[in-house]
Design an enzyme around this catalytic site. Structure first.
Site, PDB file in Angstrom:
ATOM      1  N   GLY A  98       0.843  -1.182  -0.091  1.00  0.00           N
ATOM      2  CA  GLY A  98       0.091   0.033  -0.319  1.00  0.00           C
ATOM      3  C   GLY A  98       0.790   1.129   0.016  1.00  0.00           C
ATOM      4  O   GLY A  98       1.953   1.228  -0.197  1.00  0.00           O
ATOM      5  N   ASN A  99       0.197   2.341   0.365  1.00  0.00           N
ATOM      6  CA  ASN A  99       0.929   3.507   0.315  1.00  0.00           C
ATOM      7  C   ASN A  99       0.389   4.395   1.534  1.00  0.00           C
ATOM      8  O   ASN A  99      -0.718   4.300   2.207  1.00  0.00           O
ATOM      9  CB  ASN A  99       1.271   4.340  -0.921  1.00  0.00           C
ATOM     10  CG  ASN A  99      -0.203   4.689  -1.420  1.00  0.00           C
ATOM     11  OD1 ASN A  99      -0.990   5.759  -0.909  1.00  0.00           O
ATOM     12  ND2 ASN A  99      -0.678   4.021  -2.545  1.00  0.00           N
TER      13      ASN A  99
END
Ligand SMILES: Cc1cc2nc3c(=O)[nH]c(=O)nc-3n(C[C@H](O)[C@H](O)[C@H](O)COP(=O)(O)O)c2cc1C
Length: 403
Positions: free
Chosen positions: A202-203
């Protein structure tokens, strides 16, 4: 505008400081009325310093000017942030037992209530009935959101973010409906690429800036669709939302919605890579031994795809978050990226582990298809959102209700 901000006695009282500061910075005349309980959480000097005005809490001081009537009649809007279950009940019953409730009763101005309390209090049948009564009488209820509450609790009942409250206020009092009839498609948040059923790549995107764009566009009358990937902030009222998780889902939703949009704002942070074949069961150390190699493949370039499929007249806006602090370097990279993607506008900002993503404030440069700077903006994410919308829709830059 003259805005009365009532602050009631909950833990979230300190968050009203940020709301009041934004309103004052936006040029509004703010009169704060804390309840006695609110003053147990945040003291009078804070309210006076932040609102730059004298603050009163007692009904029986300044009687000669009949303060509650003067405040109520003079208000363009009354905002209660945070609103306790107790004050919601008092307002629903029409009680007038302190300066705040007297002021509300003496006013015909729009009333905006931002509740904050524990989930059980919010879901209690008494609170539900009180909220329903206030809504029937025209009060606007903003939130509550879901997230961390007092102590280790979390759930529904959290005060919504400042920008959501300000957008609601704007939607209620704004005469600036310059985007009425415009259809805006916004993506926000960060995608997650599964590694196995419990893990993902993810980020750090919280979705705040994209949500602020959706909120600001909605407040200005636009018809807004938000493609939301794991937002950490609530979706503004009146915005149609499509929830997605992976980059492929984000792409499908945007492609499906694109033909109906006048402007597409691609603010979501998309994973450039995905795991070639995600495991359908949890990977364990017993399966992998000392090391685990993940085979990553590139995701499609969604922004470039949208530019290619954009119908005649549609404006496609991309975002470039770069880990550089130097403005010239940011601009150089931004121009190169705009060239590669072909977007009509690119919004550039500098991000890092400790800034850009989860903060309430942002600082951006907007460039157009020639690489020229068409706007720069710094401030809370909602006012930055307004400047971005001004630039990409070609509308006037002065809001009727300055923030
Ligand atoms: C530490 C603490 C935190 C509280 N937080 C909340 C809250 O978040 N929401 C709420 O509705 N009441 C909360 N209360 C209860 C209110 O303070 C109480 O109902 C009070 O009478 C509210 O008065 P007011 O509505 O006049 O401000 C809290 C009380 C304490 C002691």
């Amino acid at each position: 505008m003259r805005i009365v901000v009532g602050v009631t006695g909950g833990i979230a009282a300190f968050k009203a400081v940020g709301v009041i500061r934004s309103l004052v910075e936006g040029g509004h005349d703010v009169q704060v009325i804390p309840t006695e309980a609110a003053l147990r959480f945040v003291g009078l000097p804070t309210w006076e310093a932040i609102s730059r005005a004298e603050v009163h809490t007692d009904l029986f001081t300044g009687v000669a000017e009949v303060r509650h009537v003067a405040l109520g009649q003079g208000a363009d809007a009354i905002l209660i942030v945070p609103a306790t279950a107790n004050t919601i009940a008092r307002l629903a019953a029409g009680l007038a037992d302190d300066l705040l409730t007297n002021t509300v009763l003496a006013s015909t101005a729009p009333l905006i209530i931002a509740p904050a309390m524990h989930t059980e209090m919010w879901r209690n049948a008494a609170t539900r009935a009180n909220i329903a009564r206030l809504t029937e009488r025209g009060a606007r209820i903003v939130g509550p959101g879901t997230g961390r509450l007092t102590g280790s609790d979390s759930g529904e009942g959290r005060l919504v973010d400042t920008e959501v409250i300000l957008a609601e206020l704007d939607a209620v009092v704004s005469t600036r409906r310059d985007l009425a009839g415009t259809r805006i498609l916004v993506s926000a948040g960060g995608t997650r690429e599964p590694i196995d059923p419990v893990r993902f790549i993810g980020n750090r995107s919280s979705g705040r800036q994209g949500v602020a764009i959706a909120a600001a566009a909605r407040a200005r009358g636009a018809e807004v669709t938000l493609v939301a990937a794991h937002l950490e902030v609530p979706v503004p009222a009146g915005v149609r939302t499509i929830e997605v998780s992976r980059a492929a889902e984000l792409e499908s939703a945007l492609v499906a919605e694109q033909p109906a949009a006048d402007v597409v704002v691609m603010a979501a942070a998309v994973s450039d890579f995905r795991v070639a074949v995600a495991s359908d069961r949890k990977i364990s150390k017993q399966d992998t031994g000392e090391a685990l190699a993940l085979d990553l493949v590139q995701n499609p370039d969604i922004l470039r795809g949208l530019v290619r499929t954009a119908p005649e007249g549609q404006r496609v806006v991309g975002f470039a978050a770069e880990t550089v602090d130097d403005a010239d370097e940011l601009l150089r990279r931004g121009r190169a990226k705009r060239e590669r993607k072909g977007a009509d506008f690119l919004v550039l900002n500098s991000v890092g582990v400790d800034h850009g993503f989860v903060e309430d404030r942002n600082s951006v440069i907007v460039i157009d298809a020639s690489g020229d700077i068409v706007a720069t903006a710094a401030g809370d994410k909602l006012s930055v959102a307004d400047r971005i919308l001004d630039a990409v829709t070609g509308t006037a830059s002065e809001p009727a209700t300055p923030r």
